[in-house]
Each structure stands twice: as C-alpha cells, then as structure tokens.
Design a protein around this motif. Structure first.
Motif, mmCIF file in Angstrom:
data_model
loop_
_atom_site.group_PDB
_atom_site.id
_atom_site.type_symbol
_atom_site.label_atom_id
_atom_site.label_comp_id
_atom_site.label_asym_id
_atom_site.label_seq_id
_atom_site.Cartn_x
_atom_site.Cartn_y
_atom_site.Cartn_z
ATOM 1 N N MET A 1 10.471 11.016 -2.580
ATOM 2 C CA MET A 1 10.616 10.770 -4.040
ATOM 3 C C MET A 1 10.809 11.949 -4.979
ATOM 4 N N GLY A 2 10.168 13.017 -4.773
ATOM 5 C CA GLY A 2 10.241 14.076 -5.291
ATOM 6 C C GLY A 2 11.722 14.780 -5.149
ATOM 7 N N PRO B 1 15.756 10.092 -12.436
ATOM 8 C CA PRO B 1 14.452 10.801 -12.831
ATOM 9 C C PRO B 1 13.452 9.772 -12.776
ATOM 10 N N LEU B 2 13.503 8.592 -12.763
ATOM 11 C CA LEU B 2 12.235 7.725 -12.563
ATOM 12 C C LEU B 2 11.671 7.792 -11.062
ATOM 13 N N HIS B 3 12.397 8.021 -10.271
ATOM 14 C CA HIS B 3 11.521 8.262 -8.907
ATOM 15 C C HIS B 3 10.607 9.795 -9.010
ATOM 16 N N LEU B 4 10.877 10.737 -9.774
ATOM 17 C CA LEU B 4 9.927 11.743 -10.088
ATOM 18 C C LEU B 4 9.030 11.254 -10.951
ATOM 19 N N LEU B 5 9.259 10.833 -12.254
ATOM 20 C CA LEU B 5 8.520 10.522 -13.185
ATOM 21 C C LEU B 5 7.643 9.447 -13.135
ATOM 22 N N ILE B 6 8.067 8.428 -12.303
ATOM 23 C CA ILE B 6 7.036 7.137 -12.022
ATOM 24 C C ILE B 6 6.817 6.919 -10.523
ATOM 25 N N GLY B 7 7.887 6.760 -9.903
ATOM 26 C CA GLY B 7 7.795 6.530 -8.396
ATOM 27 C C GLY B 7 7.137 7.369 -7.616
ATOM 28 N N LEU B 8 6.958 8.859 -7.929
ATOM 29 C CA LEU B 8 6.257 9.740 -7.376
ATOM 30 C C LEU B 8 4.567 9.356 -7.358
ATOM 31 N N PRO B 9 4.142 9.309 -8.832
ATOM 32 C CA PRO B 9 2.981 9.030 -8.627
ATOM 33 C C PRO B 9 2.327 7.709 -8.291
ATOM 34 N N LEU B 10 3.077 6.639 -8.382
ATOM 35 C CA LEU B 10 2.703 5.416 -8.025
ATOM 36 C C LEU B 10 2.618 5.353 -6.439
ATOM 37 N N THR B 11 3.505 6.298 -5.786
ATOM 38 C CA THR B 11 3.712 6.437 -4.357
ATOM 39 C C THR B 11 2.526 7.165 -3.990
ATOM 40 N N LEU C 1 -3.138 3.215 -7.098
ATOM 41 C CA LEU C 1 -1.946 2.599 -7.800
ATOM 42 C C LEU C 1 -1.457 1.792 -6.999
ATOM 43 N N ARG C 2 -1.841 1.422 -5.728
ATOM 44 C CA ARG C 2 -1.111 0.698 -4.558
ATOM 45 C C ARG C 2 -0.184 -0.455 -5.174
ATOM 46 N N GLN C 3 -0.805 -1.337 -5.978
ATOM 47 C CA GLN C 3 0.072 -2.514 -6.557
ATOM 48 C C GLN C 3 1.124 -2.132 -7.365
ATOM 49 N N ALA C 4 0.853 -1.232 -8.032
ATOM 50 C CA ALA C 4 2.020 -0.652 -8.984
ATOM 51 C C ALA C 4 3.085 -0.079 -8.222
ATOM 52 N N GLY C 5 2.600 0.603 -7.205
ATOM 53 C CA GLY C 5 3.652 1.340 -6.242
ATOM 54 C C GLY C 5 4.563 0.066 -5.642
ATOM 55 N N PHE C 6 3.892 -0.895 -5.303
ATOM 56 C CA PHE C 6 4.381 -2.009 -4.756
ATOM 57 C C PHE C 6 5.589 -2.587 -5.578
ATOM 58 N N VAL C 7 5.384 -2.696 -6.793
ATOM 59 C CA VAL C 7 6.097 -3.290 -7.909
ATOM 60 C C VAL C 7 7.260 -2.379 -8.008
ATOM 61 N N TYR C 8 6.970 -1.164 -8.044
ATOM 62 C CA TYR C 8 8.002 0.100 -8.379
ATOM 63 C C TYR C 8 8.884 -0.122 -6.996
#
Length: 415
Positions: free
Chosen positions: A309-310, A342-352, A357-364
């Motif tokens: 993701m990074g 950039p969303l992979h870095l800004l959102i996907g990375l922390p959710l992963t 945050l596993r549920q939000a990570g699943f949604v992402y």
C-alpha cells in the motif's frame, strides 16, 4: 570501472580531441567550397547541429540540437544553444516536474561548444541548410534579437517548445515558407517516440509510462516528431522547403558528420538490473505465496499489505501531482491513476496496518477489489496503453484485496 576500461576511455577522449582540433582548423577551408544554389558569393552559412544521445543522465537520452551561424565577413563562427537552464534556482526540481522550467538561449564560439560534446564522447552531425544569404541574414537578426537579456529566456516545453523545435521555427520564420516532410509510413505515437530513446533503460521507460497519460498514445505528425533531435537528423535531409513565391528546394544542402559518438557515451545505465516485468512477476509470485499462507492460517499479514500500500500509494501521489498540478502536455488524463492512487497511502495504509480498524479495512479492500475487477474488464478498451508490469502489479493487488474479503467472510480475527 576497471583501470583498463578507464585507460581506454581516456585514450578515446584524447584521440577524439585531437581529431576535433584538426577538424576546427580544416573546417574554414572546406566550409566555403560547398556547392550552393546561388551565383552570389556565399559569406554566411546556417546549419543545424544534431548531438547524439548519451546515457549519463535521463535528459541526455533524447539528444540535443543547436543552430550554427558562420559569417565569413565578420570572421565569426557562433552556435546558438536553446537548451541552457539554471538548476540552482529555488525549487528547481519542483518547477521542472510542474512544467514551469525556464530555459534560455546563449551564443557560444563553436570550438567551445563542440569541445564539450567531444569530452563527453557524444557525436555531432551538421545539417547545412540550403538558404539564401537574405534568408540567413533574417535568421541572424532573429537570433541576435533572441540573445538580448530581455528576450533570451523562454518557458520550456519538452514536446512543443524545446531546443529542437525552436530551430525549426527559426527556419520557417526566416524563410516564410513551409516544410514538406516525406511521409515514409513511420507513424508513431508520442509514447513510442519517447520510449524509443530509453530502450536500454526499462525502469526509465516504466517511470515515463506511469506519468504520461492517454494523449501520449495519439500519433504525432511528422513535423511534431521534430521535438526529438534524432528525428530531425532522420527526416530533415529529405525535407523540401516551399517558399511563399512558390519555389521549392531541398532544405538541407549537405550533411557532415563532425565526429562520431564513442562507445562509453551509450553504455547501458541499468546493466545487471532486473527488468520491471521480471520484478513485477516476482512480486506476483510472492503475493500468491502470502495469500495462500494467509488463507491457510486465516489471518492477514498486515506488514506485507502495508508495504505494498505504501509503495503504490507513493507512486500514486506522483501521478496525481502530474495530472492535477503539472502543465506538462500529455500528463492528463491518466487512467493509471485508477490503479495507483494516493488513497492507498492516505487511507488504505492506516486501515490495513492498524488491527482495530479491521472492519474499515475490509470495506476499503472490498471497494479496491471491485475497482480492480472493473479495471481488469475494461483495461483493453482504455484509450491509453497500460504496460505489462503495471498490469501484473494490479493482479497482485487484486489478490490481496480478495483475500481480505475471503478471510473476513470466515469471521476470524484479523491481525
């Protein structure tokens, strides 16, 4: 570099320098003996110089061009170079990426200018233009006006206004004519033309393919191809100048190879490196191994996902900046932004990376899985070439997101 290789390189430079000095001494005796289309004495000569590419830095891969004016009456031999820039100005790198770089023209004695290319082992070919003395005088006036402090700077554009295209504009300005360039069936896209200068550097090619968008897959006209000095060398000798009075004549009167490039100037810069395609296949194989392992233990390797993701997120930031904040032509639209964004870095990375945050990570990852599935269906119909290493990387990301969905379905703890 071994001592033997270094010694050979120095000997090559020494021999080339000696040849250059002999050439400079002999050129005035030869220059004015060329046959011309005029009966009046030829006291001025205008030429375009094409300098061969080199692999030392990326921008030298595309070659260089300058214009040479020899004036027998004035005893001058001057080269006008439109490819000069100052990399010490504040924020030069950022301005260059945004397409806000200012270049300027400088006039240099020919011996001084050419010796720089001799020292770097680069070849130079001279295209002597078949122009009248009046046309050359108009070009001389134009050039002398350009080198004035208030006129010498211009906003550089790699494709449409660079050191090569400026020279063609000068010829058209001085003659008032148009160019009839033979179409030899060599229709090429902008992407093909650019990548053709980087055949020995696949990672450079990949970087270029990532930042230029769908407009680069349109065909360039024959005259537009003159943004590359090498295309001027290939096509200008076969070009006809059509003057306003209806007369026509070959634009180039003579082609003179001043000196040939030395082998060390074109040594591959990425020799020994794995190609991007090989690296992407290794990435895919590693990803398949991680996915199989995670499915077997029904837990997600967050560290691996976070690294991916990074990397893709950082790549997406560069592409995003080129699309929305750069004035470079042909960088927008860029459909690769749907794959690397950039969303992979800004959102996907922390959710992963963060377990709570596993549920939000699943949604992402569910959204990412759906997006990549859609891209996989339409990718062959996009008006933009997507190179194979990026396609393989997309498959790896699709597998990672699919694993998130599968493991979440089993309602096991995600770590």
């Amino acid at each position: 570099m071994t001592r033997t290789h270094l010694l050979k390189k120095r000997i090559s430079i020494l021999m080339a320098s000696i040849a250059f000095l002999v050439l400079v001494m002999a050129l005035p005796m030869v220059a004015w003996s060329q046959e011309t289309t005029e009966t009046l004495p030829q006291t001025k000569r205008l030429s375009i110089l094409i300098c061969s590419p080199s692999t030392d830095v990326v921008y030298n891969r595309f070659g260089h061009a300058a214009i040479r004016l020899m004036d027998e009456d004035a005893g001058s031999d001057i080269i006008y170079n439109y490819g000069t820039f100052d990399n010490t100005i504040p924020n030069f790198e950022i301005r260059f990426m945004r397409g806000e770089t200012d270049y300027y023209v400088e006039a240099l004695p020919s011996a001084y200018y050419l010796n720089e290319f001799i020292q770097n082992g680069r070849g130079v070919t001279e295209l002597v233009l078949n122009l009248s003395q009046e046309e050359i005088s108009r070009a001389q006036t134009y050039l002398n006006r350009n080198i004035q402090p208030e006129n010498r700077q211009y906003r550089y554009n790699f494709l449409y206004d660079n050191c090569a295209t400026r020279l063609i504009s000068i010829v058209k300005e001085a003659t008032g004519g148009t160019l009839q360039i033979p179409d030899k069936g060599e229709e090429r896209t902008w992407r093909e033309l650019i990548n053709g200068c980087c055949t020995d550097a696949p990672w450079v090619q990949l970087g270029i393919d990532m930042v230029i968008g769908s407009k680069a897959d349109a065909s360039a006209t024959t005259e537009e191809q003159f943004f590359l000095p090498g295309r001027i060398l290939d096509m200008l000798p076969h070009t006809t100048l059509l003057r306003p009075d209806g007369s026509a004549s070959p634009l180039v009167m003579d082609t003179i190879e001043l000196f040939s490039p030395l082998p060390f100037s074109t040594e591959p810069s990425e020799e020994g490196w794995p190609t991007p395609l090989a690296a992407s296949i290794v990435l895919l194989a590693l990803t398949i191994g991680i996915v199989v392992m995670d499915i077997h233990r029904r837990k997600i390797c967050r560290l691996y996902d976070s690294i991916i993701m990074g990397i893709v997120g950082l790549s997406g930031c560069i592409i995003f900046a080129m699309v929305f904040f750069s004035v470079h032509p042909h960088t927008s639209p860029n459909y690769i932004l749907f794959l690397l964004h950039p969303l992979h870095l800004l959102i996907g990375l922390p959710l992963t990376a963060i377990p709570r945050l596993r549920q939000a990570g699943f949604v992402y990852h569910f959204i990412n899985f759906a997006e990549l599935s859609l891209i996989g269906l339409v990718i062959w119909f996009l008006p933009q070439q997507v190179v194979m290493p990026l396609y393989v990387t997309g498959i790896a990301m699709w597998l990672l997101s699919a694993r998130w969905i599968l493991i979440n379905k089993w309602r096991k703890n995600v770590r």
